[in-house]
Design a protein around this motif. Sequence first.
Motif, PDB file in Angstrom:
ATOM      1  N   HIS A   1      14.323  53.649  55.019  1.00 24.44           N
ATOM      2  CA  HIS A   1      13.015  53.124  55.438  1.00 24.44           C
ATOM      3  C   HIS A   1      13.183  51.793  56.177  1.00 24.44           C
ATOM      4  CE1 HIS A   1       8.736  52.365  55.389  1.00 24.44           C
ATOM      5  NE2 HIS A   1       8.974  51.189  54.843  1.00 24.44           N
ATOM      6  N   LEU A   2      14.018  50.926  55.665  1.00 30.79           N
ATOM      7  CA  LEU A   2      14.283  49.646  56.326  1.00 30.79           C
ATOM      8  C   LEU A   2      14.957  49.870  57.676  1.00 30.79           C
ATOM      9  CD1 LEU A   2      14.279  46.577  56.309  1.00 30.79           C
ATOM     10  CD2 LEU A   2      16.383  46.650  54.974  1.00 30.79           C
ATOM     11  N   SER A   3      15.916  50.789  57.728  1.00 25.84           N
ATOM     12  CA  SER A   3      16.595  51.114  58.983  1.00 25.84           C
ATOM     13  C   SER A   3      15.593  51.612  60.031  1.00 25.84           C
ATOM     14  CB  SER A   3      17.676  52.166  58.751  1.00 25.84           C
ATOM     15  OG  SER A   3      18.170  52.661  59.974  1.00 25.84           O
ATOM     16  N   GLU A   4      14.670  52.452  59.594  1.00 30.16           N
ATOM     17  CA  GLU A   4      13.648  52.956  60.518  1.00 30.16           C
ATOM     18  C   GLU A   4      12.783  51.829  61.054  1.00 30.16           C
ATOM     19  OE1 GLU A   4      11.890  55.887  57.954  1.00 30.16           O
ATOM     20  OE2 GLU A   4      13.289  57.459  58.600  1.00 30.16           O
ATOM     21  N   GLN A   5      12.429  50.875  60.193  1.00 32.94           N
ATOM     22  CA  GLN A   5      11.636  49.725  60.632  1.00 32.94           C
ATOM     23  C   GLN A   5      12.396  48.894  61.671  1.00 32.94           C
ATOM     24  OE1 GLN A   5      10.824  47.829  56.853  1.00 32.94           O
ATOM     25  NE2 GLN A   5       8.753  48.672  56.802  1.00 32.94           N
ATOM     26  N   LEU A   6      13.708  48.798  61.508  1.00 33.02           N
ATOM     27  CA  LEU A   6      14.539  47.999  62.410  1.00 33.02           C
ATOM     28  C   LEU A   6      15.049  48.809  63.606  1.00 33.02           C
ATOM     29  CD1 LEU A   6      16.647  46.109  59.710  1.00 33.02           C
ATOM     30  CD2 LEU A   6      14.741  45.204  61.063  1.00 33.02           C
ATOM     31  N   GLY A   7      14.810  50.114  63.615  1.00 38.44           N
ATOM     32  CA  GLY A   7      15.302  50.964  64.698  1.00 38.44           C
ATOM     33  C   GLY A   7      16.814  51.008  64.774  1.00 38.44           C
ATOM     34  N   ASP A   8      17.457  51.074  63.599  1.00 42.28           N
ATOM     35  CA  ASP A   8      18.909  50.956  63.521  1.00 42.28           C
ATOM     36  C   ASP A   8      19.653  52.296  63.548  1.00 42.28           C
ATOM     37  OD1 ASP A   8      21.196  49.381  63.451  1.00 42.28           O
ATOM     38  OD2 ASP A   8      21.274  49.347  61.264  1.00 42.28           O
ATOM     39  N   GLY A   9      18.949  53.415  63.531  1.00 40.80           N
ATOM     40  CA  GLY A   9      19.593  54.701  63.758  1.00 40.80           C
ATOM     41  C   GLY A   9      20.215  55.409  62.568  1.00 40.80           C
TER      42      GLY A   9
ATOM     43  N   LYS B   1      21.628  41.659  39.686  1.00 38.94           N
ATOM     44  CA  LYS B   1      21.596  43.014  40.235  1.00 38.94           C
ATOM     45  C   LYS B   1      20.848  43.018  41.566  1.00 38.94           C
ATOM     46  CE  LYS B   1      20.130  47.659  39.064  1.00 38.94           C
ATOM     47  NZ  LYS B   1      19.410  48.459  38.080  1.00 38.94           N
ATOM     48  N   SER B   2      21.502  43.540  42.579  1.00 41.15           N
ATOM     49  CA  SER B   2      20.874  43.686  43.885  1.00 41.15           C
ATOM     50  C   SER B   2      19.737  44.679  43.792  1.00 41.15           C
ATOM     51  CB  SER B   2      21.908  44.172  44.908  1.00 41.15           C
ATOM     52  OG  SER B   2      21.291  44.554  46.100  1.00 41.15           O
ATOM     53  N   GLU B   3      18.657  44.423  44.501  1.00 44.10           N
ATOM     54  CA  GLU B   3      17.544  45.363  44.520  1.00 44.10           C
ATOM     55  C   GLU B   3      17.928  46.646  45.249  1.00 44.10           C
ATOM     56  OE1 GLU B   3      13.288  45.256  46.533  1.00 44.10           O
ATOM     57  OE2 GLU B   3      13.454  43.888  44.843  1.00 44.10           O
ATOM     58  N   ASN B   4      18.839  46.530  46.206  1.00 49.35           N
ATOM     59  CA  ASN B   4      19.317  47.717  46.906  1.00 49.35           C
ATOM     60  C   ASN B   4      20.831  47.634  47.040  1.00 49.35           C
ATOM     61  OD1 ASN B   4      20.087  49.575  49.118  1.00 49.35           O
ATOM     62  ND2 ASN B   4      17.901  50.011  49.093  1.00 49.35           N
ATOM     63  N   ARG B   5      21.515  48.334  46.137  1.00 49.66           N
ATOM     64  CA  ARG B   5      22.970  48.280  46.119  1.00 49.66           C
ATOM     65  C   ARG B   5      23.597  48.980  47.322  1.00 49.66           C
ATOM     66  NH1 ARG B   5      22.746  50.002  40.010  1.00 49.66           N
ATOM     67  NH2 ARG B   5      20.866  50.867  40.910  1.00 49.66           N
ATOM     68  N   ILE B   6      22.868  49.906  47.948  1.00 49.95           N
ATOM     69  CA  ILE B   6      23.383  50.542  49.163  1.00 49.95           C
ATOM     70  C   ILE B   6      23.486  49.492  50.267  1.00 49.95           C
ATOM     71  CG2 ILE B   6      22.980  52.313  50.926  1.00 49.95           C
ATOM     72  CD1 ILE B   6      23.530  53.491  48.127  1.00 49.95           C
ATOM     73  N   LEU B   7      22.442  48.703  50.420  1.00 48.21           N
ATOM     74  CA  LEU B   7      22.435  47.633  51.416  1.00 48.21           C
ATOM     75  C   LEU B   7      23.534  46.617  51.123  1.00 48.21           C
ATOM     76  CD1 LEU B   7      21.252  46.091  53.787  1.00 48.21           C
ATOM     77  CD2 LEU B   7      19.479  45.225  52.263  1.00 48.21           C
ATOM     78  N   THR B   8      23.672  46.229  49.877  1.00 47.46           N
ATOM     79  CA  THR B   8      24.724  45.287  49.496  1.00 47.46           C
ATOM     80  C   THR B   8      26.105  45.886  49.775  1.00 47.46           C
ATOM     81  OG1 THR B   8      23.306  44.335  47.787  1.00 47.46           O
ATOM     82  CG2 THR B   8      25.669  43.908  47.596  1.00 47.46           C
ATOM     83  N   PHE B   9      26.287  47.144  49.401  1.00 54.47           N
ATOM     84  CA  PHE B   9      27.559  47.831  49.618  1.00 54.47           C
ATOM     85  C   PHE B   9      27.934  47.851  51.106  1.00 54.47           C
ATOM     86  CE2 PHE B   9      29.581  51.877  50.826  1.00 54.47           C
ATOM     87  CZ  PHE B   9      30.795  51.729  50.184  1.00 54.47           C
ATOM     88  N   ILE B  10      27.018  48.275  51.963  1.00 55.02           N
ATOM     89  CA  ILE B  10      27.308  48.345  53.396  1.00 55.02           C
ATOM     90  C   ILE B  10      27.568  46.950  53.952  1.00 55.02           C
ATOM     91  CG2 ILE B  10      26.402  48.977  55.673  1.00 55.02           C
ATOM     92  CD1 ILE B  10      24.806  51.222  54.218  1.00 55.02           C
TER      93      ILE B  10
ATOM     94  N   GLN C   1      22.444  44.630  61.252  1.00 54.58           N
ATOM     95  CA  GLN C   1      21.673  43.564  61.880  1.00 54.58           C
ATOM     96  C   GLN C   1      21.387  42.471  60.849  1.00 54.58           C
ATOM     97  OE1 GLN C   1      18.061  44.999  63.716  1.00 54.58           O
ATOM     98  NE2 GLN C   1      18.994  46.987  64.124  1.00 54.58           N
ATOM     99  N   ASN C   2      21.273  41.246  61.311  1.00 48.43           N
ATOM    100  CA  ASN C   2      20.959  40.136  60.408  1.00 48.43           C
ATOM    101  C   ASN C   2      19.624  40.337  59.700  1.00 48.43           C
ATOM    102  OD1 ASN C   2      23.330  38.801  60.995  1.00 48.43           O
ATOM    103  ND2 ASN C   2      22.420  37.550  62.601  1.00 48.43           N
ATOM    104  N   ALA C   3      18.712  41.084  60.311  1.00 52.54           N
ATOM    105  CA  ALA C   3      17.400  41.314  59.708  1.00 52.54           C
ATOM    106  C   ALA C   3      17.488  42.030  58.366  1.00 52.54           C
ATOM    107  CB  ALA C   3      16.524  42.114  60.676  1.00 52.54           C
ATOM    108  N   TYR C   4      18.555  42.773  58.136  1.00 52.84           N
ATOM    109  CA  TYR C   4      18.727  43.419  56.829  1.00 52.84           C
ATOM    110  C   TYR C   4      18.833  42.369  55.722  1.00 52.84           C
ATOM    111  CZ  TYR C   4      19.623  48.176  58.571  1.00 52.84           C
ATOM    112  OH  TYR C   4      19.518  49.426  59.129  1.00 52.84           O
ATOM    113  N   GLY C   5      19.424  41.231  56.033  1.00 50.95           N
ATOM    114  CA  GLY C   5      19.591  40.171  55.036  1.00 50.95           C
ATOM    115  C   GLY C   5      18.274  39.691  54.455  1.00 50.95           C
ATOM    116  N   ASN C   6      17.217  39.784  55.231  1.00 50.33           N
ATOM    117  CA  ASN C   6      15.891  39.384  54.725  1.00 50.33           C
ATOM    118  C   ASN C   6      15.383  40.323  53.653  1.00 50.33           C
ATOM    119  OD1 ASN C   6      15.856  37.244  56.546  1.00 50.33           O
ATOM    120  ND2 ASN C   6      14.905  38.504  58.134  1.00 50.33           N
TER     121      ASN C   6
END
Length: 174
Positions: free
Chosen positions: A20-28, A143-152, A164-169
């Motif tokens: 969902h976050l990737s879709e918002q950022l248009g990250d593919g 605990k990270s709220e999204n461990r997939i995001l932290t992992f990547i 993208q840096n926007a993921y950090g937000n």
Amino acid sequence: MVDGTLSWTDFLSEAREFLHLSEQLGDGWTLCEKDGNEPNTFLSCKRKVRSKDNGTLSTLISVEYHVVFSVSYQVPMLFFQAHRSDGSLLDVDATWRAFMPEARERSDLFQMLTQMDHPVLFRPFMALHPCRTSDVLAQFGKKSENRILTFISVYGPHVQLNLQNAYGNAIKCK
């Protein structure tokens, strides 16, 4: 101490949140679902990256990245395939030279980067070994709220998968 593992249902939930976050950022990124069985769903994205051969930027290669759930280790795992512009697949040595030229010893490479069958597609992919992932994810203290995001964010840069840096937000701690 924070546990760095996650369940299959947590993986699916956090993968969908990441998508969902990737879709918002248009990250593919896409979510590939073979069927509803564990672990037949994974995240995928394709990127063009420059290979680092002998410390210099050289050829442009196409890379397909997959984040899958490791049933054995109960953590996300990063698989990828890299192809030259002519469509040929990079072999193990070419992959090491392209993605990890700083690794000095072959034994170091075997501990972190290996070729194995993709657990959903059942064909050879390169993979970052998951044996220490739980420890790495647990080191954040909260605990990270999204461990997939932290992992990547942690593992991706080792193979030129940069978010993208926007993921950090989006990273929050519980």
